[in-house]
Design a protein around this motif. Sequence first.
Motif, mmCIF file in Angstrom:
data_model
loop_
_atom_site.group_PDB
_atom_site.id
_atom_site.type_symbol
_atom_site.label_atom_id
_atom_site.label_comp_id
_atom_site.label_asym_id
_atom_site.label_seq_id
_atom_site.Cartn_x
_atom_site.Cartn_y
_atom_site.Cartn_z
ATOM 1 N N VAL A 49 0.835 -1.204 0.000
ATOM 2 C CA VAL A 49 0.000 0.000 0.000
ATOM 3 C C VAL A 49 0.867 1.251 0.000
ATOM 4 O O VAL A 49 0.586 2.220 -0.712
ATOM 5 C CB VAL A 49 -0.938 -0.021 1.224
ATOM 6 N N THR A 50 1.945 1.228 0.772
ATOM 7 C CA THR A 50 2.835 2.388 0.865
ATOM 8 C C THR A 50 3.611 2.609 -0.424
ATOM 9 O O THR A 50 4.007 3.742 -0.723
ATOM 10 C CB THR A 50 3.815 2.210 2.039
ATOM 11 N N GLN A 51 3.849 1.577 -1.189
ATOM 12 C CA GLN A 51 4.524 1.713 -2.476
ATOM 13 C C GLN A 51 3.566 2.225 -3.539
ATOM 14 O O GLN A 51 3.899 3.136 -4.307
ATOM 15 C CB GLN A 51 5.100 0.363 -2.913
ATOM 16 N N ILE A 52 2.365 1.660 -3.589
ATOM 17 C CA ILE A 52 1.459 1.922 -4.701
ATOM 18 C C ILE A 52 0.745 3.264 -4.574
ATOM 19 O O ILE A 52 0.700 4.047 -5.540
ATOM 20 C CB ILE A 52 0.439 0.777 -4.830
ATOM 21 N N ILE A 53 0.189 3.576 -3.418
ATOM 22 C CA ILE A 53 -0.604 4.809 -3.299
ATOM 23 C C ILE A 53 0.253 6.061 -3.470
ATOM 24 O O ILE A 53 -0.056 6.910 -4.322
ATOM 25 C CB ILE A 53 -1.388 4.824 -1.973
ATOM 26 N N PRO A 54 1.354 6.229 -2.731
ATOM 27 C CA PRO A 54 2.195 7.405 -3.009
ATOM 28 C C PRO A 54 2.796 7.381 -4.410
ATOM 29 O O PRO A 54 2.933 8.419 -5.049
ATOM 30 C CB PRO A 54 3.291 7.309 -1.937
ATOM 31 N N GLY A 55 3.149 6.168 -4.887
ATOM 32 C CA GLY A 55 3.766 6.058 -6.202
ATOM 33 C C GLY A 55 2.866 6.569 -7.311
ATOM 34 O O GLY A 55 3.285 7.379 -8.155
ATOM 35 N N TYR A 56 1.610 6.135 -7.321
ATOM 36 C CA TYR A 56 0.705 6.577 -8.376
ATOM 37 C C TYR A 56 0.214 8.001 -8.141
ATOM 38 O O TYR A 56 -0.134 8.706 -9.106
ATOM 39 C CB TYR A 56 -0.462 5.597 -8.514
ATOM 40 N N THR A 57 0.200 8.434 -6.898
ATOM 41 C CA THR A 57 -0.119 9.833 -6.626
ATOM 42 C C THR A 57 0.940 10.742 -7.250
ATOM 43 O O THR A 57 0.625 11.749 -7.899
ATOM 44 C CB THR A 57 -0.199 10.083 -5.110
ATOM 45 N N ILE A 58 2.200 10.385 -7.078
ATOM 46 C CA ILE A 58 3.297 11.162 -7.659
ATOM 47 C C ILE A 58 3.228 11.123 -9.184
ATOM 48 O O ILE A 58 3.366 12.153 -9.852
ATOM 49 C CB ILE A 58 4.653 10.620 -7.170
ATOM 50 N N MET A 59 3.017 9.936 -9.736
ATOM 51 C CA MET A 59 3.000 9.812 -11.190
ATOM 52 C C MET A 59 1.905 10.670 -11.814
ATOM 53 O O MET A 59 2.150 11.424 -12.760
ATOM 54 C CB MET A 59 2.793 8.352 -11.604
ATOM 55 N N PHE A 60 0.698 10.584 -11.278
ATOM 56 C CA PHE A 60 -0.409 11.320 -11.880
ATOM 57 C C PHE A 60 -0.351 12.805 -11.557
ATOM 58 O O PHE A 60 -0.976 13.611 -12.255
ATOM 59 C CB PHE A 60 -1.741 10.710 -11.443
ATOM 60 N N ALA A 61 0.386 13.198 -10.517
ATOM 61 C CA ALA A 61 0.570 14.633 -10.260
ATOM 62 C C ALA A 61 1.279 15.294 -11.432
ATOM 63 O O ALA A 61 1.005 16.465 -11.762
ATOM 64 C CB ALA A 61 1.359 14.835 -8.970
ATOM 65 N N GLN A 164 4.036 12.913 -21.134
ATOM 66 C CA GLN A 164 3.940 11.457 -21.001
ATOM 67 C C GLN A 164 5.316 10.828 -20.826
ATOM 68 O O GLN A 164 5.483 9.883 -20.046
ATOM 69 C CB GLN A 164 3.237 10.875 -22.230
ATOM 70 N N ILE A 165 6.310 11.366 -21.523
ATOM 71 C CA ILE A 165 7.674 10.849 -21.367
ATOM 72 C C ILE A 165 8.175 11.099 -19.955
ATOM 73 O O ILE A 165 8.736 10.204 -19.296
ATOM 74 C CB ILE A 165 8.615 11.489 -22.395
ATOM 75 N N LEU A 166 7.969 12.322 -19.446
ATOM 76 C CA LEU A 166 8.426 12.659 -18.103
ATOM 77 C C LEU A 166 7.669 11.875 -17.028
ATOM 78 O O LEU A 166 8.268 11.381 -16.073
ATOM 79 C CB LEU A 166 8.254 14.155 -17.856
ATOM 80 N N ALA A 167 6.351 11.784 -17.198
ATOM 81 C CA ALA A 167 5.532 11.121 -16.182
ATOM 82 C C ALA A 167 5.751 9.611 -16.171
ATOM 83 O O ALA A 167 5.993 9.018 -15.117
ATOM 84 C CB ALA A 167 4.059 11.447 -16.416
ATOM 85 N N LEU A 168 5.667 8.993 -17.344
ATOM 86 C CA LEU A 168 5.779 7.539 -17.412
ATOM 87 C C LEU A 168 7.230 7.075 -17.301
ATOM 88 O O LEU A 168 7.537 6.099 -16.604
ATOM 89 C CB LEU A 168 5.147 7.024 -18.703
ATOM 90 N N GLY A 169 8.144 7.782 -17.993
ATOM 91 C CA GLY A 169 9.555 7.426 -17.881
ATOM 92 C C GLY A 169 10.071 7.634 -16.473
ATOM 93 O O GLY A 169 10.817 6.808 -15.934
ATOM 94 N N GLY A 170 9.664 8.753 -15.857
ATOM 95 C CA GLY A 170 10.072 9.010 -14.481
ATOM 96 C C GLY A 170 9.486 8.009 -13.510
ATOM 97 O O GLY A 170 10.132 7.630 -12.520
ATOM 98 N N ALA A 171 8.253 7.565 -13.787
ATOM 99 C CA ALA A 171 7.627 6.560 -12.930
ATOM 100 C C ALA A 171 8.370 5.228 -13.004
ATOM 101 O O ALA A 171 8.589 4.564 -11.992
ATOM 102 C CB ALA A 171 6.165 6.378 -13.330
ATOM 103 N N LEU A 172 8.754 4.844 -14.214
ATOM 104 C CA LEU A 172 9.469 3.579 -14.403
ATOM 105 C C LEU A 172 10.845 3.610 -13.757
ATOM 106 O O LEU A 172 11.209 2.717 -12.983
ATOM 107 C CB LEU A 172 9.581 3.276 -15.894
ATOM 108 N N LEU A 173 11.622 4.657 -14.066
ATOM 109 C CA LEU A 173 12.997 4.723 -13.581
ATOM 110 C C LEU A 173 13.088 5.227 -12.145
ATOM 111 O O LEU A 173 14.075 4.957 -11.454
ATOM 112 C CB LEU A 173 13.818 5.636 -14.496
ATOM 113 N N GLY A 174 12.065 5.962 -11.701
ATOM 114 C CA GLY A 174 12.100 6.529 -10.356
ATOM 115 C C GLY A 174 11.579 5.612 -9.272
ATOM 116 O O GLY A 174 11.543 5.999 -8.103
ATOM 117 N N GLY A 175 11.154 4.403 -9.651
ATOM 118 C CA GLY A 175 10.711 3.438 -8.655
ATOM 119 C C GLY A 175 9.266 3.562 -8.242
ATOM 120 O O GLY A 175 8.875 3.026 -7.199
ATOM 121 N N LEU A 176 8.448 4.251 -9.055
ATOM 122 C CA LEU A 176 7.043 4.393 -8.686
ATOM 123 C C LEU A 176 6.243 3.133 -8.981
ATOM 124 O O LEU A 176 5.233 2.872 -8.336
ATOM 125 C CB LEU A 176 6.422 5.585 -9.433
ATOM 126 N N TRP A 177 6.656 2.374 -9.966
ATOM 127 C CA TRP A 177 5.933 1.155 -10.330
ATOM 128 C C TRP A 177 6.404 -0.052 -9.539
ATOM 129 O O TRP A 177 5.620 -0.961 -9.276
ATOM 130 C CB TRP A 177 6.079 0.884 -11.828
#
Length: 247
Positions: A49-61, A164-177
């Motif tokens: 829960v701590t990985q997914i909720i903050p992670g997707y909150t950051i990504m969609f921000a 989309q590149i910044l949000a999705l690429g950053g999510a992948l490489l930044g550990g959000l997923w």
Amino acid sequence: MWAIARTELKKTIQDKGLWFWTFVLPVIFIVAFVAIFSGDESQSYKEVVTQIIPGYTIMFAFFIMISMVIAFVKDRERGMVARIASTPLSTHHYFFGKWLPFIIIVLIQIAVLFGFGVVVYDLPLGNPLALILLSLALAFIVTGWGMAMAVIVKTENMGIALTQILALGGALLGGLWMPVEFMPEVVQNISKALPQYWALQGYKEVILSSGGIADIWLNMLILVLAGLAGGVIALLSYPRFLRQSRS
């Protein structure tokens, strides 16, 4: 300045697409991925829960940048930027009026998604002040970068693609997923250069370890400095942006 802020906030709130990207889709992702990964015995439910909720909150921000690009490009194409430039309103006040509504929306988005996590998944929030300050820093960077992109790109489609590149690429490489610890060492090193990594690690420190401001000051500093860099780029790029505006 305040008239610009009120007008922009009213227009933005009326955008149904923004509501979908800001609230509906993140909730769908959170529900789906918590359901998928909560059955993984290698991780505790709290860690998932701590990985997914903050992670997707950051990504969609970060997707707020799409709305910012559209708002600035429309002002440029309609000649609004040129008309405003002919008034006594300063460039700084123009940017502040355009920026304020979006940072408010991002803060509401963060509050709603974390509130959803608390109600549905019993997400612990840790130190309230540290959580609020970190969320302010996150909202600051995504809107700072949004302003920079909005005055640099030539078309809405270019802005959407870069977002989309910044949000999705950053999510992948930044550990959000997935946790950074599960990634190759070279990717772990790259992730530390991304604001998404520092935002997520800050949230984890507050939520999982009950960290305070002293524990996440570096995370907040990096986010704020990155946001300031975006604001500076936006101001420096404004003269070219103004020249492109229809008179």
